[in-house]
Design a protein around this motif. Structure first.
Motif, PDB file in Angstrom:
ATOM      1  N   GLU A 591      -7.725  15.663 -10.829  1.00  0.00           N
ATOM      2  CA  GLU A 591      -8.319  14.150 -10.589  1.00  0.00           C
ATOM      3  C   GLU A 591      -7.316  13.098 -11.170  1.00  0.00           C
ATOM      4  OE1 GLU A 591     -13.006  14.409 -10.596  1.00  0.00           O
ATOM      5  OE2 GLU A 591     -12.170  15.462 -12.335  1.00  0.00           O
ATOM      6  N   GLY A 592      -7.280  11.901 -10.613  1.00  0.00           N
ATOM      7  CA  GLY A 592      -6.360  11.045 -10.871  1.00  0.00           C
ATOM      8  C   GLY A 592      -4.855  11.077 -10.951  1.00  0.00           C
ATOM      9  N   ARG A 593      -4.478  12.386 -10.619  1.00  0.00           N
ATOM     10  CA  ARG A 593      -3.125  12.628 -10.608  1.00  0.00           C
ATOM     11  C   ARG A 593      -2.364  12.183  -9.337  1.00  0.00           C
ATOM     12  NH1 ARG A 593       0.469  16.669 -12.714  1.00  0.00           N
ATOM     13  NH2 ARG A 593       1.998  17.286 -11.339  1.00  0.00           N
ATOM     14  N   ILE A 594      -2.941  12.249  -7.936  1.00  0.00           N
ATOM     15  CA  ILE A 594      -2.259  11.761  -6.841  1.00  0.00           C
ATOM     16  C   ILE A 594      -1.971  10.233  -6.864  1.00  0.00           C
ATOM     17  CG2 ILE A 594      -2.227  12.296  -4.333  1.00  0.00           C
ATOM     18  CD1 ILE A 594      -1.613  14.758  -6.042  1.00  0.00           C
ATOM     19  N   ASN A 595      -3.164   9.564  -6.964  1.00  0.00           N
ATOM     20  CA  ASN A 595      -3.118   8.042  -6.492  1.00  0.00           C
ATOM     21  C   ASN A 595      -4.367   7.663  -7.341  1.00  0.00           C
ATOM     22  OD1 ASN A 595      -3.929   5.472  -4.904  1.00  0.00           O
ATOM     23  ND2 ASN A 595      -1.744   5.965  -4.420  1.00  0.00           N
ATOM     24  N   PRO A 596      -4.387   6.694  -7.968  1.00  0.00           N
ATOM     25  CA  PRO A 596      -5.467   5.788  -8.505  1.00  0.00           C
ATOM     26  C   PRO A 596      -6.570   5.679  -7.611  1.00  0.00           C
ATOM     27  CG  PRO A 596      -3.504   4.359  -8.612  1.00  0.00           C
ATOM     28  CD  PRO A 596      -2.953   5.695  -7.964  1.00  0.00           C
ATOM     29  N   ASP A 597      -6.366   5.260  -6.283  1.00  0.00           N
ATOM     30  CA  ASP A 597      -7.360   5.025  -5.356  1.00  0.00           C
ATOM     31  C   ASP A 597      -8.234   6.203  -4.914  1.00  0.00           C
ATOM     32  OD1 ASP A 597      -7.111   2.281  -6.130  1.00  0.00           O
ATOM     33  OD2 ASP A 597      -5.439   1.782  -4.197  1.00  0.00           O
ATOM     34  N   VAL A 598      -7.405   7.360  -5.010  1.00  0.00           N
ATOM     35  CA  VAL A 598      -8.259   8.618  -4.176  1.00  0.00           C
ATOM     36  C   VAL A 598      -8.762   9.299  -5.213  1.00  0.00           C
ATOM     37  CG1 VAL A 598      -7.302  10.602  -3.040  1.00  0.00           C
ATOM     38  CG2 VAL A 598      -6.164   8.203  -2.603  1.00  0.00           C
TER      39      VAL A 598
END
Length: 956
Positions: A591-598
């Motif tokens: 969680e939170g790793r890939i993109n802040p909106d995702v």
């Protein structure tokens, strides 16, 4: 060369008319029953036996290894080489550069400071997919990368020219682990050695082994090379010829049978294995694959499996050497002489795979490859595997956790779902490296899937939002695929899944299918060979038709370098709290790793990444929902465009050649025009830029003399932090973004850096001023000197009332007053990833002693490497049971016994109440256990740290 040869292991091996000196493992009783990986360690000990750090007793202990026993024997492993990526490699080279100046200051020749074990650094962690979906995306992303990271790149470019045995693979070339298996790895290493007695020079052959500053170093395990991820201090130590301390591990035997069925990819296999091993529990263990099924696993698939060793928690995940290994070496352009040496050496040393012979293992697992089915994993952990046929139902179930105030729609599913309250992972349940820059602190691998047959699962939430973006007007809802990324060394190294993706794109394009307009589509291969074979197979055009243009050769989406979503999409997601998704062919989906909106992230094979880009939503059933319509208006399903295994293999055979590897790697260290034209300092020592906020000279050697100063007792120390159990290196080490109101943010602002240019702690690891200010600054740190406060705060006892202050600010005042500092901690202090700045920052904050109930082994060793004394409370005692609240003044006596060349088992600690303590308190006294566990560690501590030890050795 071994200074001692207790077992008479030194002998010769002749291959192709050339004679090599080797150390034969069959001279040690019990060798024949050892797993493949432990035979590699056995050879390592035989070759480095010196009677002090590596002893005959250690060698006998390894030969008589008891598979079922818990690890209790410490050995010293000396890797053949070190591999680094740029985030974690920069501090290592900063320290080497600083050592050169210190050598010169001590009257020595700075050019003598070089890596003593070959070191290779691949710049792959800095490219961000800012631009996508256009022909110039790659060029622009590389330009932006150079603009952001110019200072760091100039420094590394200098290091490439200044140091012997240090090579740099420039930006825009590939991912470290893929470059490693395709080019850097030797499988059998050779070097020239001189006999200390006769002076004769000979060529020595031994297993290629390594440590790397990235957890996925284990990818090379698929090639039969033993190595794993470590922190920067261990990497620096290995570079400087020092051994890595480790316990002889338990080894899990993983028997493979059967063959991978048609329609199943290597990604499906590795997600299945990840789930199995997470459930079994392999943290701190080696995993080794054996059995008749091994020969059916292509080398690229073995590398894919090895790559995800940190995802299932093991230290390493080894495949043995066999004909498949040799074929891969030939394909990737290794010389005939090297291939012949690998084969002869492996067979002579019993390292060649023989399916009829089963070694002894600590534990046993088995998988019939024919039972593997297409899968994805998510929405937040690599081991949360979901069968593709159940993906839609599982998504509907999981969405309830992410979507606020949903409008409920009908949905009935039946399947396997994650436990609602998963168990927390065991401390230390993590990789041993520095690459988790964007993973949230405390993120781990808790729990496993549990069976739950649900007749009426939580119903699908819907919150449709109209968006007008650059591609037109469309509707976004929960589950929309915002990012579809073919990324990460895990899968981009594997031609079978990459070409399957290309062929699927071709079939989709021919039927007129397009990716949905809200999907950010990116292609980031791990080496240039991938785009070479895409071009030859005629597949780049179809990929681009679907939006999958090349964005870079590097670690992009998998480490959080996915780049921003389109502004209109990002705004819609944030304003409406949409739970949009990412699908990536990577290995990390926290969680939170890939993109802040995702919010929800899924791991999938490259062809499934494309399929989800076409579907546009995780709320999609590939068996029953059409991807679109062809030119005649007929529905097109995934089965209609999924390539046959025979077609994939035929494309591999016709489009991949040895010449591609030879061409791309012939000048791999040269770089493009940008790299070659970087303004680069020259000379044996680096010209530090006093205005740089990225690369600065650290103070480790300030005031250092050639003679060691006597070890002294610690008096009048104050407590900087009192911490509880399972404080990880994520709590200690700087990571993630830099907040404007933090000490690090203030520093950057004072140095003229705009908030938008703060970048991250990871990118600024070469600047100790930033990193000190971020040490113990984690927002979830709980310092028990304060009540109910989280974050990087403490009480500042230099002032009468002991007010709350930033840990860094208090440290500065303590050091100005000449007051040494202490950390009090609970069980398993320093668990989690091994991070060099967890120890470096502790040292630079002025901490002299850490007293804990127990330590994570590697962090304990790192503390010693930075001159910090690790002490353990007496058995059964804690800070609380002894009545210590952290307001006391500490005296530690008996440390001076180290000056006599011995290591005391205990030292005496007296904690005296102060004006900040409650009235009526009495002094507390106890004998703390000294956790300096090896002669080498004692030498490091006497010298003030490992860097000082090596520096004095070089000058001497």
């Amino acid at each position: 060369m071994a200074a001692v040869n207790s077992f008479g292991a030194r002998t010769d091996l002749t291959v192709g008319g050339k004679t090599f000196q080797i150390f034969a493992v069959d001279t040690v009783d019990g060798y024949e029953r050892l797993p493949f990986s432990l035979k590699v360690l056995l050879e390592n000990l035989l070759r480095t036996e010196d009677g002090k750090n590596v002893t005959a007793e250690q060698i006998r202990a390894l030969g008589s290894w008891v598979p079922e026993a818990d690890p209790d024997t410490e050995i010293q492993f000396t890797p053949a080489r070190v591999v680094m990526q740029d985030f974690t490699g920069v501090p290592c080279i900063v320290d080497l550069a600083t050592m050169r100046e210190a050598v010169a200051d001590l009257g020595g020749d700075p050019k003598r400071v070089n890596p003593l074990a070959p070191a290779e650094l691949v710049i792959d962690h800095s490219v961000i997919a800012d631009l996508f979906g256009t022909e110039n995306a790659f060029e622009r992303n590389v330009e932006i990368e150079y603009e952001r990271n110019g200072e760091r790149y100039q420094f590394l470019r200098w290091g490439q020219t200044a140091f012997d045995d240090f090579k740099v693979v420039p930006p825009g070339t590939g991912i470290v682990h893929q470059v490693n298996i395709e080019h850097l790895a030797r499988v059998t290493y050779t070097r020239s050695v001189v006999d200390a007695e006769t002076g004769e020079r000979s060529e020595q052959a031994y297993p290629d082994t390594l440590v790397g500053t990235d957890s996925h170093t284990t990818m090379v395990n698929g090639l039969g090379v033993l190595g794993w991820g470590v922190g920067g201090i261990e990497a620096e130590a290995a570079m400087l010829g020092q051994p890595v301390s480790m316990l002889i591990p338990r080894v899990v035997g993983f028997r493979l049978t059967g063959a991978i069925p048609t329609g199943v990819t290597a990604t499906d296999v590795v997600l299945t294995i990840t789930q199995i091993l997470r459930k079994h529990g392999v943290v701190g263990k080696f995993v080794e694959f054996y059995g008749e099924g091994v020969g059916q696993v292509p080398l690229a698939n073995r590398a894919t499996i090895g790559n995800m060793s940190p995802e299932f928690g093991s230290t390493a995940a080894m495949f043995p050497i066999d004909d498949v290994t040799l074929d891969y070496l030939r394909l990737t352009g290794r010389s005939d002489e090297q291939v012949a040496l690998v084969e002869a050496y492996a067979k002579r040393q019993s390292l060649w795979h023989d399916a009829a012979k089963e070694p002894a293992y600590s534990e046993y697992i088995e998988l019939d490859l024919s039972t593997v089915v297409p899968s994805i994993a998510g929405p937040r952990r690599p081991q949360d595997r979901i069968e593709l046929s159940r993906a839609k139902g599982q998504f509907e179930h999981d969405l309830a956790e992410y979507a606020e105030k949903p409008t409920l729609l009908d949905a009935t599913v039946e399947g396997t779902f994650p436990a609602s309250d998963p168990a927390t992972a065991a401390p230390g349940d993590e990789d041993r490296s520095e690459d988790r820059e964007l993973q949230p602190a405390g993120a781990s691998f808790p729990g496993e899937l549990q069976a739950a047959h649900v007749s009426h699962a939580p119903q699908h939430a819907s919150n449709p939002v109209k968006v007008k973006g650059s591609a037109g007007e469309f509707t976004l809802d929960h589950g929309a695929v915002a990012i579809a990324a073919i990324t990460s060394c895990t899968n981009t190294s594997n031609p079978s899944v990459m070409l399957a993706a290309g062929l699927l794109a071709k079939k989709a394009s021919e039927k007129g299918l397009k990716a949905k307009p809200w999907v950010k589509t990116t292609l980031a291969p791990g080496s240039k060979v991938v785009t070479d074979y895409y071009e030859k197979a005629g597949l780049m055009g179809p990929l681009e038709d679907l939006g999958f243009y090349l964005v870079g050769y590097g670690c992009t989406t998998c480490i959080g370098n996915s780049g921003p979503l389109e502004d209109e999409i990002s705004e819609a997601v944030q304003q409406n709290d949409l739970a949009v998704t990412a699908v990536l062919s990577g290995n990390r989906n926290f969680e939170g790793r890939i993109n802040p909106d995702v919010k929800m992230n899924y791991l999938a094979s490259p062809p499934l990444v494309i399929a989800y880009a076409l579907a546009g939503s995780m709320n999609f059933d590939f068996e029953n929902d059409p991807l679109g319509q062809d030119g005649s208006g007929a529905d097109v399903y995934l089965k209609d465009i999924w390539p046959e295994a025979s077609e994939v293999q035929a494309t591999i055979d016709s489009s991949i050649s040895t010449e591609m590897f030879e061409h791309e790697y012939a000048s791999v260290f040269d770089g493009d025009e940008r790299w070659r034209n970087l303004p680069t300092p020259t000379g044996a020592t680096f010209e530090w830029d006093g205005a740089s906020t990225y690369v600065r000279k650290p103070p480790y050697f300030d005031g250092m003399t050639l003679e060691t100063s006597p070890v002294v007792d610690v008096t009048g120390a104050r407590v900087l932090a009192k911490l509880g159990d399972s404080v990880t290196t994520d709590h200690i080490s700087p990571a993630g973004s830099i907040k404007a109101d933090s000490p690090a943010g203030r520093y950057l602002t004072e140095h003229g850096v705009d908030r938008k240019d703060f970048n991250s702690y990871g990118s600024r690891r070469g600047n100790h001023e930033v990193m000190i200010r971020g040490t113990f600054a984690n927002i979830r740190l709980k310092n028990r000197l304060l009540d109910g406060v989280e974050g990087g705060y403490t009480r500042d006892f230099t002032e009468a009332d002991g007010p709350q202050a930033f840990i860094y600010d208090a440290s500065e005042r303590y050091q100005a007053a000449g007051t040494p500092l202490v950390i009090l901690a609970g069980k398993e202090y320093g668990s989690g990833s091994s991070r060099d700045w967890a120890a470096k920052g502790t040292n630079l904050l002025g901490v002299k002693v850490v007293v804990a109930e127990s330590f994570e082994r590697i962090h304990r060793s790192n503390l010693i490497g930075m001159g910090v004394l690790p002490l353990q409370f007496p058995a059964g005692e804690t800070a609380d049971s002894l009545g210590l609240d952290g307001t006391e003044s500490f005296d530690v006596t008996g440390v001076t016994a180290l000056n006599d060349g011995s290591t005391p088992k205990t030292v005496h600690v007296v904690a005296t109440p102060t004006a900040h303590s409650a009235e009526g308190r009495k002094p507390v006294e106890f004998d703390a256990v000294v956790r300096i566990d090896t002669p080498g560690e004692a030498d490091y501590y006497r010298n003030g740290g490992i860097l000082q030890y090596v520096l004095r050795s070089l000058v001497a």
